[in-house]
Design a protein around this motif. Structure first.
Motif, PDB file in Angstrom:
ATOM      1  N   GLU A   2      14.644  -3.239 -26.358  1.00 22.86           N
ATOM      2  CA  GLU A   2      15.914  -2.547 -26.600  1.00 22.86           C
ATOM      3  C   GLU A   2      15.702  -1.044 -26.692  1.00 22.86           C
ATOM      4  O   GLU A   2      16.558  -0.264 -26.280  1.00 22.86           O
ATOM      5  N   GLY A   3      14.587  -0.624 -27.249  1.00 18.37           N
ATOM      6  CA  GLY A   3      14.285   0.800 -27.365  1.00 18.37           C
ATOM      7  C   GLY A   3      14.124   1.463 -26.006  1.00 18.37           C
ATOM      8  O   GLY A   3      14.549   2.604 -25.789  1.00 18.37           O
ATOM      9  N   LEU A   4      13.523   0.754 -25.043  1.00 18.23           N
ATOM     10  CA  LEU A   4      13.337   1.288 -23.710  1.00 18.23           C
ATOM     11  C   LEU A   4      14.677   1.454 -22.994  1.00 18.23           C
ATOM     12  O   LEU A   4      14.930   2.491 -22.361  1.00 18.23           O
ATOM     13  N   ARG A   6      17.615   1.741 -24.428  1.00 18.30           N
ATOM     14  CA  ARG A   6      18.351   2.806 -25.111  1.00 18.30           C
ATOM     15  C   ARG A   6      17.836   4.177 -24.666  1.00 18.30           C
ATOM     16  O   ARG A   6      18.623   5.084 -24.390  1.00 18.30           O
ATOM     17  N   PHE A   7      16.505   4.338 -24.580  1.00 16.74           N
ATOM     18  CA  PHE A   7      15.913   5.600 -24.114  1.00 16.74           C
ATOM     19  C   PHE A   7      16.371   5.934 -22.692  1.00 16.74           C
ATOM     20  O   PHE A   7      16.706   7.085 -22.400  1.00 16.74           O
ATOM     21  N   LEU A   8      16.390   4.951 -21.796  1.00 17.34           N
ATOM     22  CA  LEU A   8      16.812   5.190 -20.416  1.00 17.34           C
ATOM     23  C   LEU A   8      18.266   5.636 -20.354  1.00 17.34           C
ATOM     24  O   LEU A   8      18.622   6.558 -19.617  1.00 17.34           O
ATOM     25  N   ILE A  10      20.015   7.124 -22.726  1.00 19.07           N
ATOM     26  CA  ILE A  10      20.121   8.479 -23.296  1.00 19.07           C
ATOM     27  C   ILE A  10      19.565   9.510 -22.319  1.00 19.07           C
ATOM     28  O   ILE A  10      20.176  10.568 -22.094  1.00 19.07           O
ATOM     29  N   ALA A  11      18.425   9.213 -21.695  1.00 19.22           N
ATOM     30  CA  ALA A  11      17.818  10.147 -20.746  1.00 19.22           C
ATOM     31  C   ALA A  11      18.728  10.360 -19.541  1.00 19.22           C
ATOM     32  O   ALA A  11      18.932  11.502 -19.086  1.00 19.22           O
TER      33      ALA A  11
END
Length: 87
Positions: A2-4, A6-8, A10-11
């Motif tokens: 989920e963190g990956l 979410r990071f994608l 946002i990026a």
């Protein structure tokens, strides 16, 4: 995982926002640089034109080389050759 994701998201969002801002910001920056260059050119042109005012029909010689004053010409000047034009 989920963190990956979410990071994608946002990026990608940040890149999209930066891209949209650059579409407006870069043309304004280039326009200001072009305007400054035009103003400097106009100022230099007016300074040059105002300093070049001389009466018409007069010639001013600022520098005459020493060898020209004495009537001596260097060998690199060549020779003058008379010729007739044949028709």
């Amino acid at each position: 995982m989920e963190g990956l994701i979410r990071f994608l998201f946002i990026a990608i969002g940040i890149l999209y926002i930066v891209r949209a801002i650059m579409r407006w910001l870069i043309p304004m920056l280039f326009q200001s640089v072009v305007n400054k260059a035009q103003q400097q050119h106009q100022q230099q042109q007016t300074n040059y034109n105002s300093s070049q005012k001389q009466p018409t029909g007069r010639i001013k010689v600022d520098y005459v080389p020493e060898d020209r004053k004495k009537g001596k010409f260097p060998d690199s000047e060549g020779e003058f050759v008379d010729y007739e034009e044949v028709k």
